[in-house]
Design a protein around this motif. Structure first.
Motif, short mmCIF file in Angstrom:
data_model
loop_
_atom_site.label_atom_id
_atom_site.label_comp_id
_atom_site.label_asym_id
_atom_site.label_seq_id
_atom_site.Cartn_x
_atom_site.Cartn_y
_atom_site.Cartn_z
N PRO A 142 35.76 26.86 54.20
CA PRO A 142 36.35 27.26 52.87
C PRO A 142 35.63 27.97 52.02
O PRO A 142 36.15 28.88 51.57
CB PRO A 142 36.98 25.94 52.31
N PRO A 143 34.54 27.82 51.56
CA PRO A 143 33.67 28.62 50.67
C PRO A 143 33.60 29.94 50.90
O PRO A 143 33.66 30.93 50.08
CB PRO A 143 32.42 27.77 50.35
N LEU A 144 33.44 30.31 52.04
CA LEU A 144 33.11 31.72 52.81
C LEU A 144 34.61 32.30 52.54
O LEU A 144 34.65 33.36 52.43
CB LEU A 144 32.30 31.56 53.89
N LEU A 148 35.49 35.71 51.22
CA LEU A 148 36.02 36.78 51.80
C LEU A 148 37.51 37.22 51.59
O LEU A 148 37.75 38.41 51.38
CB LEU A 148 36.11 36.60 53.42
N ARG A 149 38.07 36.16 51.13
CA ARG A 149 39.56 36.57 50.62
C ARG A 149 39.40 37.32 49.05
O ARG A 149 40.41 38.26 49.27
CB ARG A 149 40.42 35.28 50.52
N ALA A 150 38.77 36.96 48.47
CA ALA A 150 38.77 37.49 47.15
C ALA A 150 37.95 38.98 47.37
O ALA A 150 38.65 40.24 46.76
CB ALA A 150 37.52 36.76 46.25
N TRP A 151 37.13 39.44 48.17
CA TRP A 151 36.61 40.74 48.41
C TRP A 151 37.49 41.40 49.12
O TRP A 151 37.91 42.75 48.67
CB TRP A 151 35.40 40.57 49.19
N ALA A 152 38.18 40.95 50.36
CA ALA A 152 38.83 41.57 51.44
C ALA A 152 40.38 41.75 50.89
O ALA A 152 41.13 42.46 51.57
CB ALA A 152 38.85 41.17 52.60
N GLY A 153 40.88 41.29 49.75
CA GLY A 153 42.52 41.34 49.61
C GLY A 153 43.18 40.41 50.42
O GLY A 153 43.05 39.48 50.49
#
Length: 201
Positions: A142-144, A148-153
């Motif tokens: 979950p933390p990663l 990743l979701r925030a960075w990769a949209g």
């Protein structure tokens, strides 16, 4: 052709000649060798004259980086939609353009803004190609996953993780190869690369 058209064509030609000269400097001495005055001397004009085409070293450097990102993105985009083909295209571009590859992924020059919005957008465009090639890998914790979701949209975190880890391995291999590390070990990079590509699948 109008006077304005002639001026525009001459300006575009001069900008390209400046960039070509700058690329020769990069090939010979790396980013730290980039010198507006040396370029002016090579082109037979005064240093101040070149500031009509580029505001300074940093603007010229930014243009070179944007051009390199565009060329790399074009090269990998043209590969068949398979990770091994993307890897081969990436490696081929880096081997053919080691000075430009270092410009993209080496440490930035002191005082240079490597986080310019245009550079970030160009890097993301290149990464979007990798997203298109990468299938989902293992599900990140979950933390990663959130990072990743925030960075990769809108990209699935599992796909983003696969893309980032694949690029990390590919970049590491290519960086070692263009610096001659494998040859200094007496190893042929070709078979090593083939083994690495197998691991990327």
């Amino acid at each position: 052709m109008t006077a304005g058209g002639i001026r525009d064509r001459f300006r575009a030609q001069m900008r390209q000649e400046v960039k070509d000269a700058a690329l020769r400097q990069l090939a010979e001495g790396g980013p730290q060798a980039l010198s507006i005055n040396a370029i002016a001397k090579e082109l037979g004009v005064s240093g101040p004259a070149l500031y009509r085409y580029f505001a300074g070293r940093d603007e010229l450097l930014t243009e070179l980086i944007l051009d390199a990102y565009a060329d790399l993105t074009s090269a990998v985009s043209a590969a068949p939609r398979r990770m091994p083909d993307l890897a081969a295209a990436y490696r081929a571009w880096a081997i053919a353009n080691p000075h430009r590859y270092r410009l993209l992924f080496g440490a930035p020059l002191p005082g240079y803004d490597a986080h310019d919005e245009r550079l970030v957008a160009a890097a993301r465009e290149a990464m979007d190609v990798l997203f298109a090639f990468a299938g989902p890998g293992r599900e990140p914790e979950p933390p990663l996953a959130e990072a990743l979701r925030a960075w990769a949209g809108g990209v699935d975190p599992a796909v983003a993780l696969h893309a980032v880890t694949a690029w990390s391995r590919l970049h590491g291999f290519v960086s070692l190869e263009i610096e001659g590390n494998f040859l200094s070990m007496g190893l042929d990079p070709g078979p090593l690369f083939a083994a690495e590509v197998e691991a990327l699948k």
